[in-house]
Design an enzyme around this catalytic site. Structure first.
Site, PDB file in Angstrom:
ATOM      1  N   HIS A 125     -67.797 -33.506 -60.940  1.00  0.00           N
ATOM      2  CA  HIS A 125     -68.515 -34.470 -60.114  1.00  0.00           C
ATOM      3  C   HIS A 125     -68.975 -33.737 -58.861  1.00  0.00           C
ATOM      4  O   HIS A 125     -68.153 -33.126 -58.160  1.00  0.00           O
ATOM      5  CB  HIS A 125     -67.593 -35.617 -59.695  1.00  0.00           C
ATOM      6  CG  HIS A 125     -67.088 -36.452 -60.824  1.00  0.00           C
ATOM      7  ND1 HIS A 125     -67.608 -37.695 -61.129  1.00  0.00           N
ATOM      8  CD2 HIS A 125     -66.116 -36.233 -61.732  1.00  0.00           C
ATOM      9  CE1 HIS A 125     -66.954 -38.202 -62.175  1.00  0.00           C
ATOM     10  NE2 HIS A 125     -66.044 -37.333 -62.548  1.00  0.00           N
ATOM     11  N   HIS A 136     -66.337 -31.764 -67.036  1.00  0.00           N
ATOM     12  CA  HIS A 136     -67.494 -31.983 -66.172  1.00  0.00           C
ATOM     13  C   HIS A 136     -67.028 -31.995 -64.727  1.00  0.00           C
ATOM     14  O   HIS A 136     -65.901 -32.410 -64.434  1.00  0.00           O
ATOM     15  CB  HIS A 136     -68.190 -33.311 -66.508  1.00  0.00           C
ATOM     16  CG  HIS A 136     -67.260 -34.478 -66.482  1.00  0.00           C
ATOM     17  ND1 HIS A 136     -66.408 -34.750 -67.541  1.00  0.00           N
ATOM     18  CD2 HIS A 136     -66.999 -35.415 -65.532  1.00  0.00           C
ATOM     19  CE1 HIS A 136     -65.678 -35.809 -67.240  1.00  0.00           C
ATOM     20  NE2 HIS A 136     -65.998 -36.232 -66.022  1.00  0.00           N
ATOM     21  N   ASN A 155     -61.755 -34.536 -62.407  1.00  0.00           N
ATOM     22  CA  ASN A 155     -60.658 -35.413 -62.815  1.00  0.00           C
ATOM     23  C   ASN A 155     -60.035 -34.790 -64.058  1.00  0.00           C
ATOM     24  O   ASN A 155     -60.749 -34.441 -65.013  1.00  0.00           O
ATOM     25  CB  ASN A 155     -61.178 -36.817 -63.119  1.00  0.00           C
ATOM     26  CG  ASN A 155     -61.682 -37.522 -61.874  1.00  0.00           C
ATOM     27  OD1 ASN A 155     -61.184 -37.285 -60.777  1.00  0.00           O
ATOM     28  ND2 ASN A 155     -62.685 -38.373 -62.035  1.00  0.00           N
ATOM     29  N   VAL A 212     -63.930 -39.095 -69.760  1.00  0.00           N
ATOM     30  CA  VAL A 212     -64.704 -38.334 -70.747  1.00  0.00           C
ATOM     31  C   VAL A 212     -64.052 -36.958 -70.882  1.00  0.00           C
ATOM     32  O   VAL A 212     -63.996 -36.202 -69.905  1.00  0.00           O
ATOM     33  CB  VAL A 212     -66.183 -38.192 -70.319  1.00  0.00           C
ATOM     34  CG1 VAL A 212     -66.955 -37.389 -71.359  1.00  0.00           C
ATOM     35  CG2 VAL A 212     -66.828 -39.569 -70.116  1.00  0.00           C
ATOM     36  N   ARG A 227     -77.445 -37.410 -63.235  1.00  0.00           N
ATOM     37  CA  ARG A 227     -76.892 -38.331 -62.233  1.00  0.00           C
ATOM     38  C   ARG A 227     -75.768 -39.138 -62.865  1.00  0.00           C
ATOM     39  O   ARG A 227     -75.885 -39.561 -64.026  1.00  0.00           O
ATOM     40  CB  ARG A 227     -77.965 -39.327 -61.752  1.00  0.00           C
ATOM     41  CG  ARG A 227     -78.970 -38.710 -60.826  1.00  0.00           C
ATOM     42  CD  ARG A 227     -79.849 -39.767 -60.149  1.00  0.00           C
ATOM     43  NE  ARG A 227     -80.875 -39.065 -59.396  1.00  0.00           N
ATOM     44  CZ  ARG A 227     -81.999 -38.588 -59.922  1.00  0.00           C
ATOM     45  NH1 ARG A 227     -82.274 -38.800 -61.201  1.00  0.00           N
ATOM     46  NH2 ARG A 227     -82.853 -37.926 -59.178  1.00  0.00           N
ATOM     47  N   ASP A 228     -74.698 -39.382 -62.105  1.00  0.00           N
ATOM     48  CA  ASP A 228     -73.660 -40.276 -62.608  1.00  0.00           C
ATOM     49  C   ASP A 228     -74.222 -41.694 -62.690  1.00  0.00           C
ATOM     50  O   ASP A 228     -74.913 -42.159 -61.775  1.00  0.00           O
ATOM     51  CB  ASP A 228     -72.417 -40.244 -61.697  1.00  0.00           C
ATOM     52  CG  ASP A 228     -71.194 -40.802 -62.404  1.00  0.00           C
ATOM     53  OD1 ASP A 228     -70.290 -40.014 -62.713  1.00  0.00           O
ATOM     54  OD2 ASP A 228     -71.158 -42.034 -62.652  1.00  0.00           O
ATOM     55  N   ILE A 229     -73.893 -42.383 -63.783  1.00  0.00           N
ATOM     56  CA  ILE A 229     -74.434 -43.731 -63.993  1.00  0.00           C
ATOM     57  C   ILE A 229     -73.819 -44.736 -63.010  1.00  0.00           C
ATOM     58  O   ILE A 229     -74.397 -45.806 -62.782  1.00  0.00           O
ATOM     59  CB  ILE A 229     -74.200 -44.163 -65.465  1.00  0.00           C
ATOM     60  CG1 ILE A 229     -75.186 -45.220 -65.901  1.00  0.00           C
ATOM     61  CG2 ILE A 229     -72.768 -44.595 -65.703  1.00  0.00           C
ATOM     62  CD1 ILE A 229     -75.180 -45.487 -67.406  1.00  0.00           C
TER      63      ILE A 229
HETATM   64  P1  5GP Z   1     -64.552 -38.977 -65.484  1.00  0.00           P
HETATM   65  O1  5GP Z   1     -64.074 -40.382 -65.207  1.00  0.00           O
HETATM   66  O2  5GP Z   1     -64.247 -38.572 -66.918  1.00  0.00           O
HETATM   67  O3  5GP Z   1     -64.121 -37.953 -64.471  1.00  0.00           O
HETATM   68  O4  5GP Z   1     -66.124 -39.021 -65.311  1.00  0.00           O
HETATM   69  C1  5GP Z   1     -66.986 -39.550 -66.266  1.00  0.00           C
HETATM   70  C2  5GP Z   1     -68.195 -40.016 -65.515  1.00  0.00           C
HETATM   71  O5  5GP Z   1     -69.243 -40.187 -66.439  1.00  0.00           O
HETATM   72  C3  5GP Z   1     -67.996 -41.357 -64.793  1.00  0.00           C
HETATM   73  O6  5GP Z   1     -68.156 -41.166 -63.398  1.00  0.00           O
HETATM   74  C4  5GP Z   1     -69.075 -42.245 -65.403  1.00  0.00           C
HETATM   75  O7  5GP Z   1     -69.686 -43.090 -64.439  1.00  0.00           O
HETATM   76  C5  5GP Z   1     -70.037 -41.265 -66.015  1.00  0.00           C
HETATM   77  N1  5GP Z   1     -70.731 -41.763 -67.184  1.00  0.00           N
HETATM   78  C6  5GP Z   1     -70.164 -42.392 -68.258  1.00  0.00           C
HETATM   79  N2  5GP Z   1     -71.097 -42.720 -69.157  1.00  0.00           N
HETATM   80  C7  5GP Z   1     -72.277 -42.267 -68.660  1.00  0.00           C
HETATM   81  C8  5GP Z   1     -73.629 -42.305 -69.157  1.00  0.00           C
HETATM   82  O8  5GP Z   1     -73.924 -42.815 -70.236  1.00  0.00           O
HETATM   83  N3  5GP Z   1     -74.575 -41.731 -68.373  1.00  0.00           N
HETATM   84  C9  5GP Z   1     -74.288 -41.147 -67.177  1.00  0.00           C
HETATM   85  N4  5GP Z   1     -75.315 -40.627 -66.488  1.00  0.00           N
HETATM   86  N5  5GP Z   1     -73.042 -41.109 -66.680  1.00  0.00           N
HETATM   87  C10 5GP Z   1     -72.042 -41.649 -67.417  1.00  0.00           C
END
Ligand code: 5GP
Length: 117
Positions: free
Chosen positions: A104, A102, A89, A98, A32-34
């Site tokens: 979403h 990945h 993204n 990150v 799950r996204d945090i």
């Molecule tokens: P990005 O912004 O790189 O497309 O997505 C990274 C996602 O990872 C973000 O939506 C963020 O909320 C999620 N995220 C970052 N750190 C953590 C974590 O420690 N645990 C979880 N479950 N999600 C995370």
């Protein structure tokens, strides 16, 4: 972050950072996204950290990308009605934070759902 540092997702996969692994296949796992931006907001992640973004992944290992899409679809069926939005993204200016590729998986009522950032 230097390339030698494990990504946050690798640390989750290795159990260093707590996060329930919702599902996994041979090469992909899901959490799950945090900070959810939709009623259902999951992340589908290759176990390997070698691809920084979906462009690199698609060029080098399209079967792994297909495995991600397959897991996203089955999760959308399990956690919502089967319909979903898949977002990669790509690059900091598009909201990527990150650099371990990945997807979403956004599902549920998406009228108000943002696309990241
Ligand atoms: P990005 O912004 O790189 O497309 O997505 C990274 C996602 O990872 C973000 O939506 C963020 O909320 C999620 N995220 C970052 N750190 C953590 C974590 O420690 N645990 C979880 N479950 N999600 C995370």
């Amino acid at each position: 972050m230097p390339m030698s540092e494990p990504s946050i997702f690798t640390r989750i996969l290795q159990g260093e950072i707590p996060s329930e692994i919702l599902a996994e296949t041979e090469n992909v796992f899901a959490i799950r996204d945090i900070a959810p931006k939709a009623p259902v907001h999951l992340l589908v992640i290759p176990k390997t950290a070698q691809y920084r973004n979906v462009v690199e992944l698609a060029a080098d290992d399209p079967a792994l990308l297909a495995e991600m899409v397959g897991l996203a679809s089955s999760l959308a069926g399990e956690h919502a009605d089967g319909d979903f939005r898949l977002v990669f993204n790509t690059g900091a200016n598009a909201g990527q934070t990150v650099f371990h590729v990945h997807a979403h998986v956004l599902a549920g009522s998406l009228d108000e759902a943002g696309l990241g950032g």
